[in-house]
Motif scaffolding. Structure first.
Motif, PDB file in Angstrom:
ATOM      1  N   MET A   1       0.823  -1.202   0.000  1.00 57.59           N
ATOM      2  CA  MET A   1       0.000   0.000   0.000  1.00 57.59           C
ATOM      3  C   MET A   1       0.866   1.265   0.000  1.00 57.59           C
ATOM      4  O   MET A   1       0.576   2.240  -0.698  1.00 57.59           O
ATOM      5  CB  MET A   1      -0.916   0.008   1.230  1.00 57.59           C
ATOM      6  CG  MET A   1      -1.815   1.232   1.322  1.00 57.59           C
ATOM      7  SD  MET A   1      -2.940   1.389  -0.100  1.00 57.59           S
ATOM      8  CE  MET A   1      -4.036  -0.007   0.217  1.00 57.59           C
ATOM      9  N   THR A   2       1.946   1.233   0.793  1.00 54.69           N
ATOM     10  CA  THR A   2       2.857   2.389   0.814  1.00 54.69           C
ATOM     11  C   THR A   2       3.451   2.633  -0.564  1.00 54.69           C
ATOM     12  O   THR A   2       3.546   3.778  -1.032  1.00 54.69           O
ATOM     13  CB  THR A   2       3.977   2.153   1.845  1.00 54.69           C
ATOM     14  OG1 THR A   2       3.391   2.021   3.145  1.00 54.69           O
ATOM     15  CG2 THR A   2       4.958   3.302   1.860  1.00 54.69           C
ATOM     16  N   TRP A   3       3.860   1.543  -1.227  1.00 55.48           N
ATOM     17  CA  TRP A   3       4.415   1.688  -2.572  1.00 55.48           C
ATOM     18  C   TRP A   3       3.377   2.235  -3.539  1.00 55.48           C
ATOM     19  O   TRP A   3       3.676   3.133  -4.336  1.00 55.48           O
ATOM     20  CB  TRP A   3       4.947   0.344  -3.065  1.00 55.48           C
ATOM     21  CG  TRP A   3       5.228   0.324  -4.546  1.00 55.48           C
ATOM     22  CD1 TRP A   3       4.577  -0.392  -5.495  1.00 55.48           C
ATOM     23  CD2 TRP A   3       6.227   1.073  -5.231  1.00 55.48           C
ATOM     24  NE1 TRP A   3       5.095  -0.144  -6.739  1.00 55.48           N
ATOM     25  CE2 TRP A   3       6.128   0.762  -6.610  1.00 55.48           C
ATOM     26  CE3 TRP A   3       7.206   1.980  -4.832  1.00 55.48           C
ATOM     27  CZ2 TRP A   3       6.952   1.304  -7.572  1.00 55.48           C
ATOM     28  CZ3 TRP A   3       8.040   2.535  -5.800  1.00 55.48           C
ATOM     29  CH2 TRP A   3       7.907   2.197  -7.151  1.00 55.48           C
ATOM     30  N   ARG A   4       2.168   1.745  -3.479  1.00 54.91           N
ATOM     31  CA  ARG A   4       1.125   2.204  -4.402  1.00 54.91           C
ATOM     32  C   ARG A   4       0.801   3.671  -4.181  1.00 54.91           C
ATOM     33  O   ARG A   4       0.538   4.412  -5.126  1.00 54.91           O
ATOM     34  CB  ARG A   4      -0.125   1.349  -4.240  1.00 54.91           C
ATOM     35  CG  ARG A   4       0.041  -0.085  -4.706  1.00 54.91           C
ATOM     36  CD  ARG A   4      -1.274  -0.846  -4.656  1.00 54.91           C
ATOM     37  NE  ARG A   4      -2.254  -0.268  -5.580  1.00 54.91           N
ATOM     38  CZ  ARG A   4      -3.500  -0.702  -5.691  1.00 54.91           C
ATOM     39  NH1 ARG A   4      -3.923  -1.725  -4.943  1.00 54.91           N
ATOM     40  NH2 ARG A   4      -4.337  -0.145  -6.559  1.00 54.91           N
ATOM     41  N   GLN A   5       0.838   4.112  -2.932  1.00 55.82           N
ATOM     42  CA  GLN A   5       0.525   5.507  -2.641  1.00 55.82           C
ATOM     43  C   GLN A   5       1.644   6.459  -3.046  1.00 55.82           C
ATOM     44  O   GLN A   5       1.381   7.585  -3.451  1.00 55.82           O
ATOM     45  CB  GLN A   5       0.234   5.677  -1.138  1.00 55.82           C
ATOM     46  CG  GLN A   5      -1.144   5.194  -0.714  1.00 55.82           C
ATOM     47  CD  GLN A   5      -1.417   5.575   0.725  1.00 55.82           C
ATOM     48  OE1 GLN A   5      -0.626   5.291   1.624  1.00 55.82           O
ATOM     49  NE2 GLN A   5      -2.553   6.227   0.951  1.00 55.82           N
ATOM     50  N   HIS A   6       2.880   6.001  -2.938  1.00 55.40           N
ATOM     51  CA  HIS A   6       4.012   6.912  -3.103  1.00 55.40           C
ATOM     52  C   HIS A   6       4.924   6.536  -4.274  1.00 55.40           C
ATOM     53  O   HIS A   6       6.023   7.070  -4.392  1.00 55.40           O
ATOM     54  CB  HIS A   6       4.832   6.949  -1.805  1.00 55.40           C
ATOM     55  CG  HIS A   6       4.035   7.386  -0.617  1.00 55.40           C
ATOM     56  ND1 HIS A   6       3.721   8.707  -0.372  1.00 55.40           N
ATOM     57  CD2 HIS A   6       3.457   6.672   0.384  1.00 55.40           C
ATOM     58  CE1 HIS A   6       3.008   8.797   0.745  1.00 55.40           C
ATOM     59  NE2 HIS A   6       2.818   7.577   1.222  1.00 55.40           N
ATOM     60  N   ARG A   7       4.454   5.639  -5.131  1.00 59.70           N
ATOM     61  CA  ARG A   7       5.328   5.193  -6.216  1.00 59.70           C
ATOM     62  C   ARG A   7       5.667   6.312  -7.193  1.00 59.70           C
ATOM     63  O   ARG A   7       6.798   6.353  -7.711  1.00 59.70           O
ATOM     64  CB  ARG A   7       4.704   4.008  -6.958  1.00 59.70           C
ATOM     65  CG  ARG A   7       3.397   4.294  -7.672  1.00 59.70           C
ATOM     66  CD  ARG A   7       2.832   3.002  -8.272  1.00 59.70           C
ATOM     67  NE  ARG A   7       1.596   3.211  -9.029  1.00 59.70           N
ATOM     68  CZ  ARG A   7       0.395   3.236  -8.505  1.00 59.70           C
ATOM     69  NH1 ARG A   7       0.263   3.083  -7.185  1.00 59.70           N
ATOM     70  NH2 ARG A   7      -0.690   3.426  -9.251  1.00 59.70           N
ATOM     71  N   LYS A 115       5.235   3.874   6.599  1.00 64.85           N
ATOM     72  CA  LYS A 115       5.569   4.882   5.598  1.00 64.85           C
ATOM     73  C   LYS A 115       6.963   5.469   5.842  1.00 64.85           C
ATOM     74  O   LYS A 115       7.778   5.600   4.922  1.00 64.85           O
ATOM     75  CB  LYS A 115       4.521   6.004   5.620  1.00 64.85           C
ATOM     76  CG  LYS A 115       3.172   5.624   5.017  1.00 64.85           C
ATOM     77  CD  LYS A 115       2.174   6.760   5.203  1.00 64.85           C
ATOM     78  CE  LYS A 115       0.858   6.456   4.509  1.00 64.85           C
ATOM     79  NZ  LYS A 115       0.964   6.538   3.048  1.00 64.85           N
TER      80      LYS A 115
END
Length: 316
Positions: A1-7, A115
């Motif tokens: 989820m962190t990657w998807r939000q901040h990719r 995060k």
């Protein structure tokens, strides 16, 4: 989820560093080729006539970018802190999406810690890789400029550059949680990062280790070191103003031949004046790097902990 939000923002960091890295590679290959073609890798000391001429050619071609580029690159950590760290919590609070995030089977502490840790780890890897590339680009100039000069290699080699990235990121995350608005948090991050880093370079770094004080009749004493202060003094140890030295030079140091025969040193000795310098030797590079890195890492951990505490206790 962190990657998807901040990719997208992390990919932006990769693109930025890759673009700057490409510039270093292209320019570095050209510098290395010219360095070899001019014979600077085999001719020995630049004090010899052959080496001196070759180095003047090399210096004329590349000294501009070598002096300018590090002064620009040292502000990259501030930009990463503003664009990666500041929106981390502020955007969630500003848009209200934090309410949805905290109802998906995880609490707010785990959410913010994940995060902080994951993004900080990615930034640290990118920062170290970029520092290694910069070290390769700059290393031809170390015999002539050293690594301790502020604004040059010191700011991007070693570990200080990466530590400043982490500090900027943690500062941005904390200010984002505190201010709760993305753009003001970004502006505050840039301002406070500069407000912390620049004074530390100007006033705190020279205090890490007691500077060396020595007579400086030539630049051989401080070559490759970081000159903090230089002055003239008389036989009693009293400092002489620059205006006094200028008056002496105008009255007696009049011919080009004097400059070629060491006339300045002789003239100073005639009047009982000596040149002195306070400097940090180049051999202290890693000691200074370790001390500064430890300080920035400590600030990073404090800011990260403060962010977690604020999100847990104060954010609604």
């Amino acid at each position: 989820m962190t990657w998807r939000q901040h990719r997208f923002v992390m990919l932006g960091v990769v693109v930025l560093l890759a673009a700057l890295g490409t510039l270093l590679v292209v320019n570095g290959i050209a510098m290395h080729n010219d360095y070899h073609r001019l014979g600077l890798d085999t001719c020995g000391s630049t004090q010899s006539r052959q080496c001196n001429v070759a180095f003047e050619i090399f210096n004329h071609r590349y000294v501009g970018i070598v002096q300018f580029l590090p002064r620009v690159l040292l502000f990259i950590p501030a930009l990463l802190g503003a664009f990666v760290g500041a929106p981390l919590v502020a955007r969630e609070l500003e848009t209200g999406t934090f309410r949805f995030a905290w109802t998906q089977g995880t609490n707010r502490v785990r959410w913010v810690v994940a995060k902080l840790v994951l993004l900080a780890g990615g930034l640290a890897v990118l920062g170290l890789a970029f520092s290694m590339l910069f070290t390769w680009w700059f290393h031809l100039w170390i015999p002539y400029m050293g690594r301790m000069q502020s604004g040059q290699a010191y700011e991007l080699e070693g570990t200080v550059f990466t530590a400043r990235i982490l500090f900027g990121f943690a500062l941005g995350a904390f200010l984002g949680a505190l201010i709760r608005r993305t753009v003001p948090a970004m502006a505050a991050t840039l301002a406070l990062w500069v407000g912390v880093v620049l004074p530390s370079v100007l006033y705190l770094r020279p205090l890490i280790q007691t500077p060396v004080i020595a007579r400086d009749s030539t630049d051989a004493v401080t070559r490759n070191g970081w000159t903090i202060e230089s002055w003239f003094q008389d036989q009693s140890g009293k400092r002489i103003s620059g205006q006094t030295i200028d008056n002496v030079l105008r009255s007696e140091f009049t011919t080009p031949q004097q400059a070629k025969t060491g006339g300045l040193d002789q003239l100073l000795a005639k009047h009982g004046y000596t040149a002195w310098v306070k400097y940090q030797p180049d051999g202290r590079f890693w000691h200074f790097q370790i001390v500064e890195t430890a300080a920035y890492v400590a600030l990073t951990l404090l800011l990260g902990s403060a962010t977690v505490w604020w999100v847990r206790r104060r954010t609604t």
